[in-house]
Design an enzyme around this catalytic site. Sequence first.
Site, PDB file in Angstrom:
ATOM      1  CG  HIS A  87      -2.169   0.963   1.061  1.00 45.02           C
ATOM      2  ND1 HIS A  87      -1.990   2.310   1.490  1.00 45.02           N
ATOM      3  CD2 HIS A  87      -3.475   0.735   0.900  1.00 45.02           C
ATOM      4  CE1 HIS A  87      -3.201   2.811   1.354  1.00 45.02           C
ATOM      5  NE2 HIS A  87      -4.022   1.907   0.987  1.00 45.02           N
ATOM      6  CG  HIS A  88       1.729   5.078  -2.692  1.00 49.40           C
ATOM      7  ND1 HIS A  88       2.810   5.593  -2.299  1.00 49.40           N
ATOM      8  CD2 HIS A  88       1.875   5.226  -4.224  1.00 49.40           C
ATOM      9  CE1 HIS A  88       3.520   6.139  -3.301  1.00 49.40           C
ATOM     10  NE2 HIS A  88       2.757   5.809  -4.351  1.00 49.40           N
ATOM     11  CB  SER A  89      -0.452   4.265   3.617  1.00 48.66           C
ATOM     12  OG  SER A  89      -0.565   2.771   4.085  1.00 48.66           O
ATOM     13  CG  ASN A 269       4.125   7.960   0.510  1.00 53.39           C
ATOM     14  OD1 ASN A 269       4.348   7.288  -0.507  1.00 53.39           O
ATOM     15  ND2 ASN A 269       3.480   7.464   1.362  1.00 53.39           N
TER      16      ASN A 269
END
Length: 424
Positions: A87-89, A269
């Site tokens: 997941h990009h989180s 990120n």
Amino acid sequence: MHTPLLKETGLGEHKVKAKWIPTTVKVEDHVIVPDIDPNIENPDQFLEDYTTNMALSPMDKSKPLWEFHLLQLKTSYAGSVAVARFHHSLGDGMSLMSLLLACTRKTCDLEALPTFVVPKKSKARHICWSLIAWFWFIVRLLFHTCVEVFKSMVIVCFARDNVTPLKGKPGATISVNKFIHRIFSLDDVKVVKNAMNMTVNDVLLGVVQAGLSRYLSQKIDLNNKTSKSRKVLEKNNIYGVVFFNLRPNRNIEDLAKMMEKGSKSRWGNSIGYVLFPLWIRLEEDTLEYIRRAKITMDRKKLSLEPIFSFALLKFTMKVFGLKALKNLVNSIFSRTSVIFTNVVGPDEEISFFDHEISYIAASSCGVPQGLTIHIQSYVKKVIINLAVDLSVIPDPHHLCDLIIDSLNSMKSAVVEMGSYKLEV
């Protein structure tokens, strides 16, 4: 181990906050080994279908948001395949690449970690010239930032791309439902790069623009039954979203350093984006696509647009919540036609738990975009991965062929010029 959990903050029905909480990891819940027929007829097609179904299936948010699928499947490029989903989180591409390298070893020395590139230090200059150069740099930075941010906000608020075969029909729901990849030589890219005195990224962006131009030209001729694709192409305004790594070190960072307190290249990120006007034309000189890419990208690099976009998304999330952030992201990406990302990979061969890695192909999904082009390097290979909506791009293999053919045409052009030098 930690996992993200969404919960209401009590500040409004649309305000949601993500929170990290401790949890117990059960490895068997994250490592999947499916039964695959060893005599399968088309392994490459099976891999495409498998990765597509895996990427589009929802992730269970009650456990850490990652998983590995180990496929006993011999394809055109590898003897077996490991497919990871995150997941990009958890982090961006550079964070995940650092994690991968921390889990690998050199193939030439199975006890040694891969080598990390140390950022180059700028050369010392005379203080007078340094002050003049610094002042001129600040002037240009402020000018390009004002211009590029203004244009970006105009596009986000008022404009959108013309309807083309890359965009899909107005009002249609667009989402990625197919992933394909292809491998070509990094040396071919460097031949063009060195001949034109540009960067690898300039060449790759130029190659993508050339491939997209040829693809759109063919589609326009097919739809209109005419040969006036040159004029039609020139009337189209097509923008792409290009992502930037905002860390001081643009190369892969050592995972241990990323986790250090106070590190300037933190895990997570740390990416911004710019809205990139694609040069979609039928050029007789195929190298013109690279020149145009460099001109535009140099302006973007000499601005704070990537930092501004990162700050805008972060501010929206903090002040207005997750739903407002999703609406903003959908608004940005729905007004453009293409996403372009690239991540530098290891420049030496590595092994993953004693299994030599043949290639690394990465991509992402989850935004309303009909085409995402992700380029990943590994040693002397370049892996291009296309994520498409088949209702928009029904022939992704053909598009990929056109992009690679464009690189071959550019290489032939510089070889004919006789002004190239291959870096070893």
